[in-house]
Design an enzyme around this catalytic site. Sequence first.
Site, PDB file in Angstrom:
ATOM      1  N   LYS A  67       0.839  -1.193   0.000  1.00  0.00           N
ATOM      2  CA  LYS A  67       0.000   0.000   0.000  1.00  0.00           C
ATOM      3  C   LYS A  67       0.881   1.253   0.000  1.00  0.00           C
ATOM      4  O   LYS A  67       1.944   1.264   0.617  1.00  0.00           O
ATOM      5  CB  LYS A  67      -0.871   0.033   1.262  1.00  0.00           C
ATOM      6  CG  LYS A  67      -1.963  -1.012   1.358  1.00  0.00           C
ATOM      7  CD  LYS A  67      -2.707  -0.842   2.678  1.00  0.00           C
ATOM      8  CE  LYS A  67      -3.781  -1.899   2.878  1.00  0.00           C
ATOM      9  NZ  LYS A  67      -4.926  -1.689   1.978  1.00  0.00           N
TER      10      LYS A  67
ATOM     11  N   ARG B  15     -10.197 -11.723   2.614  1.00  0.00           N
ATOM     12  CA  ARG B  15     -11.120 -12.775   2.161  1.00  0.00           C
ATOM     13  C   ARG B  15     -10.470 -14.153   2.197  1.00  0.00           C
ATOM     14  O   ARG B  15     -11.164 -15.163   2.311  1.00  0.00           O
ATOM     15  CB  ARG B  15     -11.640 -12.445   0.758  1.00  0.00           C
ATOM     16  CG  ARG B  15     -10.627 -12.480  -0.347  1.00  0.00           C
ATOM     17  CD  ARG B  15     -11.044 -11.665  -1.556  1.00  0.00           C
ATOM     18  NE  ARG B  15     -11.030 -10.243  -1.254  1.00  0.00           N
ATOM     19  CZ  ARG B  15     -11.452  -9.300  -2.105  1.00  0.00           C
ATOM     20  NH1 ARG B  15     -11.918  -9.635  -3.290  1.00  0.00           N
ATOM     21  NH2 ARG B  15     -11.393  -8.027  -1.773  1.00  0.00           N
TER      22      ARG B  15
END
Length: 460
Positions: free
Chosen positions: A240, A314
């Site tokens: 990020k 996820r």
Amino acid sequence: MTLSFAPSSDPSIPLHVIAQPDLDNWLQDQPDTVRAWVAANGFTGAMGQTLLVPGAHGAVDIVLAGYGTEDKRARKRFPLAAAAMTLPKGTYHIASGIHADRLEMECLGWLMAGYAFDRYASQSAGTAALIAPEGVDANRLEAMANAEVLTRDLVNTPASDMGPEQLQQAAEALAGEFGAACSVIIGKALLDQNFPMIHTVGRAAEQAPRLIELNWGSSGPKLTLVGKGVCFDTGGLNLKPGASMGLMKKDMGGAANVLGLARMIMQLGLPLQLKVLIPAVENALAGNAFRPGDILTSRKGLTVEINNTDAEGRLVLADALALAAEGEPDLVISMATLTGAARVAVGPDLAPFYTDDQHCASALSHAAEASADPVWRMPFHAPYEAMIEPGIADLDNAPSGGFAGSITAALFLRRFVGAQRYIHFDIYSWQPSKEPGRTKGGLGQGPRAVLAALPEILGL
């Protein structure tokens, strides 16, 4: 920190809550001295405005709290908390002005105005104590408020003090408080017990990945809560940028919210069998970090192509959801700070949820309004299933194209739950700015709505 109502036996000051349009009518029934005092001090009933009115001997006789206009109240979750945060230290009781259908939620807002995250520096919070009004379920409101304390504290704590190990300790402390059983699978034992994706995501971090399991209750419907416990998310090899990494201590907000919900369920003694599953990891960088292009095999046996290591939540949830389904519960609920796409869709204030069950959806939507815990239903849109099928593996963890990111993530998770009745929340768990009853920082989103909906959903 424990939030509670003042004992009903305590001496207290009458608090009159006055909406702006109702001030003149209220003043008509007051003595000239009160009318003069109100006029001299410029009290208008604006939201958050307070006025201490002295009696004949100079001591405070009554207090007025502005409740604003209906339009202004519609923009705030807990309008009365705006006044509670400014009142001087003391004990108060509501003498007039709050409609019965708003009383409980305004009292909850008052309690939560007393929250401050003061672990690292002193912080100001509301110090005014409230006696619970007659007819209000004080125990339930205190359970809600203290679940919120737990959730906020966990989310607000930086990753230096809230890694997978500390999250495990928080779950164990909660289990110990309510007599629940807590077990943990750590590090390479995850591979031995077939939780490969939890291990893969967390193996590069200094603190080993783990699956935390809490069990409580021996009879009634089976409810399983699954919370994303990514204690910090660098993005992995898909690193990020700095601006996007700034709030990643809150990436375990799903775990914090299911622990808050579990706390309410246990404290209120709901007649059900509760299981909480938290895959706790840090998505870190090291030579053994998982890579874009890797193909992982999940607990369920489905293979997953990794197209972005920043879509790791996820993956860990998938293994935990597969375990949840094996127990054949009556309801599975997952909570996760999963996608930025959900924030683009509904912003930070609404908690989007997914379910195929119309009964669950209706119960949640109705309960959310009464609980001051707004939610919004999103679609499990079947035509988008093809977007998560890359061809080289059964599933793609990060479909290209940028469309429907929250929906495709929810569809991905649903593959691991199977036929179980399932609700998924894609939450933000963060309050961007200070509001009445809600400090800037960590936030519970969805648990109060779920708590209120459970009796209808599970037939309690």
